[in-house]
Design an enzyme around this catalytic site. Structure first.
Site, PDB file in Angstrom:
ATOM      1  N   HIS A   1       4.379   7.560 -14.838  1.00 27.26           N
ATOM      2  CA  HIS A   1       5.451   6.551 -14.180  1.00 27.26           C
ATOM      3  C   HIS A   1       5.051   5.215 -14.270  1.00 27.26           C
ATOM      4  CE1 HIS A   1       6.493   9.825 -10.843  1.00 27.26           C
ATOM      5  NE2 HIS A   1       7.022  10.049 -12.299  1.00 27.26           N
TER       6      HIS A   1
ATOM      7  N   HIS B   1       1.098   5.705 -15.099  1.00 29.58           N
ATOM      8  CA  HIS B   1       0.084   6.563 -14.224  1.00 29.58           C
ATOM      9  C   HIS B   1       0.494   7.639 -13.710  1.00 29.58           C
ATOM     10  CE1 HIS B   1      -1.542   7.011  -9.914  1.00 29.58           C
ATOM     11  NE2 HIS B   1      -2.516   7.073 -10.557  1.00 29.58           N
TER      12      HIS B   1
ATOM     13  N   TYR C   1      -2.952   4.119  -2.711  1.00 32.25           N
ATOM     14  CA  TYR C   1      -3.192   3.155  -3.776  1.00 32.25           C
ATOM     15  C   TYR C   1      -2.364   1.695  -3.470  1.00 32.25           C
ATOM     16  CZ  TYR C   1       1.418   5.134  -5.409  1.00 32.25           C
ATOM     17  OH  TYR C   1       2.745   5.502  -5.478  1.00 32.25           O
TER      18      TYR C   1
ATOM     19  N   LYS D   1      -2.224  -0.962 -10.036  1.00 29.65           N
ATOM     20  CA  LYS D   1      -2.638  -0.040  -8.862  1.00 29.65           C
ATOM     21  C   LYS D   1      -4.155   0.207  -8.805  1.00 29.65           C
ATOM     22  CE  LYS D   1       1.508   2.642  -9.787  1.00 29.65           C
ATOM     23  NZ  LYS D   1       2.056   3.833 -10.174  1.00 29.65           N
TER      24      LYS D   1
ATOM     25  N   ASP E   1      10.628  14.444 -12.786  1.00 33.31           N
ATOM     26  CA  ASP E   1       9.396  14.634 -13.875  1.00 33.31           C
ATOM     27  C   ASP E   1       9.734  15.884 -14.690  1.00 33.31           C
ATOM     28  OD1 ASP E   1       8.115  12.456 -13.019  1.00 33.31           O
ATOM     29  OD2 ASP E   1       6.982  13.581 -11.430  1.00 33.31           O
TER      30      ASP E   1
ATOM     31  N   ASP F   1       0.835  -1.103  -0.046  1.00 28.85           N
ATOM     32  CA  ASP F   1       0.141  -0.128  -0.092  1.00 28.85           C
ATOM     33  C   ASP F   1       0.893   1.124  -0.076  1.00 28.85           C
ATOM     34  OD1 ASP F   1      -2.207  -1.515   0.168  1.00 28.85           O
ATOM     35  OD2 ASP F   1      -2.456  -1.400   2.479  1.00 28.85           O
TER      36      ASP F   1
END
Length: 181
Positions: free
Chosen positions: A61, A117, A130, A70, A168, A47
Site C-alpha cells: 500500500h 509498504h 507505526y 512510516k 489485497d 500513530d
C-alpha cells in the site's frame, strides 16, 4: 541509537538503545531531537496499531497524494516488513527491501514517503505499531499485488498461503498502478 542503511537509499533500519536489567528493559522509540540530530527531521501526525495472526499479509500500500513516511516497529511478535520504491523518477523504482522486525530484536524501519509498504506476520498475536507523517487520504490510497512476479519479493515461506483482505486479494499487478512522480 544505531542506524543502518538498506539497499534502498532513504529506507533505514533503526536500533534504539535498550537499558535493561532483571525487571525488563526501557527504550526510547521516538525522540524528535535525537532523530533530527541523526538527520531525520520528521514530523509525525498519527500513530497506527495493527494486530494480526500468523500468516496475515497486509500490503502493498501507498498514497499517491499525501504520501506517508512510516516509522514501523513490532511491540509483540514478529513480521517480515517490506518497502518498495514507487517513485517513477527514482533510479531504484520497483526495487524492494525486506527486514524482520520483532519484539525481540527491537528494530524499527523508517519507510520514507514515496515507498509502498507491506508486511507478513510471522507469529500469532503480533502487534505492529507505526507513526506516519501525513493523514490517511482514501482517494489516493493505492495497492498492488503482494506477489507480483516482476518485483519478486522474497516473502518467507510459512508453509501456508497468506491471509489477505479482499482488497489485497484483488490488487492489480505493479505494472498497472499509477506510481508516484
Amino acid at each position: 541509537m544505531n542506524i543502518t542503511p538498506t539497499a534502498l537509499p532513504g529506507v533505514l533500519i533503526i536500533e534504539p538503545k535498550l537499558f535493561g536489567d532483571a525487571r525488563g528493559f526501557f527504550m526510547e522509540s521516538w525522540n524528535q531531537r535525537s532523530f533530527a540530530d541523526l538527520g531525520l527531521d520528521i514530523a509525525f501526525v498519527q500513530d497506527n496499531h495493527s494486530h494480526s495472526g500468523r500468516g496475515v499479509l497486509r500490503g502493498m500500500h501507498f498514497q499517491r497524494e499525501q504520501s506517508q513516511g512510516k516509522l514501523v516497529r513490532v511491540i509483540n511478535g514478529a513480521v517480515f516488513d517490506v518497502a518498495v520504491d514507487v517513485r517513477r523518477s527514482s533510479p531504484h523504482f520497483g526495487q524492494w527491501v525486506g527486514v524482520t522486525l520483532s519484539a525481540e530484536n527491537h528494530r524499527m524501519l523508517w519507510v520514507p514517503p514515496g515507498f509502498a509498504h507491506g508486511f507478513l506476520v510471522l507469529e500469532d498475536g503480533t502487534d505492529l505499531f507505526y507513526k506516519v507523517t501525513d493523514y490517511y487520504h482514501p482517494g489516493s490510497d493505492t495497492t498492488f499485488a503482494w506477489n507480483d512476479p516482476t518485483l519478486a519479493i522474497a516473502w518467507p515461506d510459512l508453509g501456508m498461503a497468506p491471509t489477505l483482505s479482499p482488497r489485497d486479494t484483488a490488487a492489480p499487478p505493479f505494472s498497472q498502478i499509477e506510481p508516484m512522480p
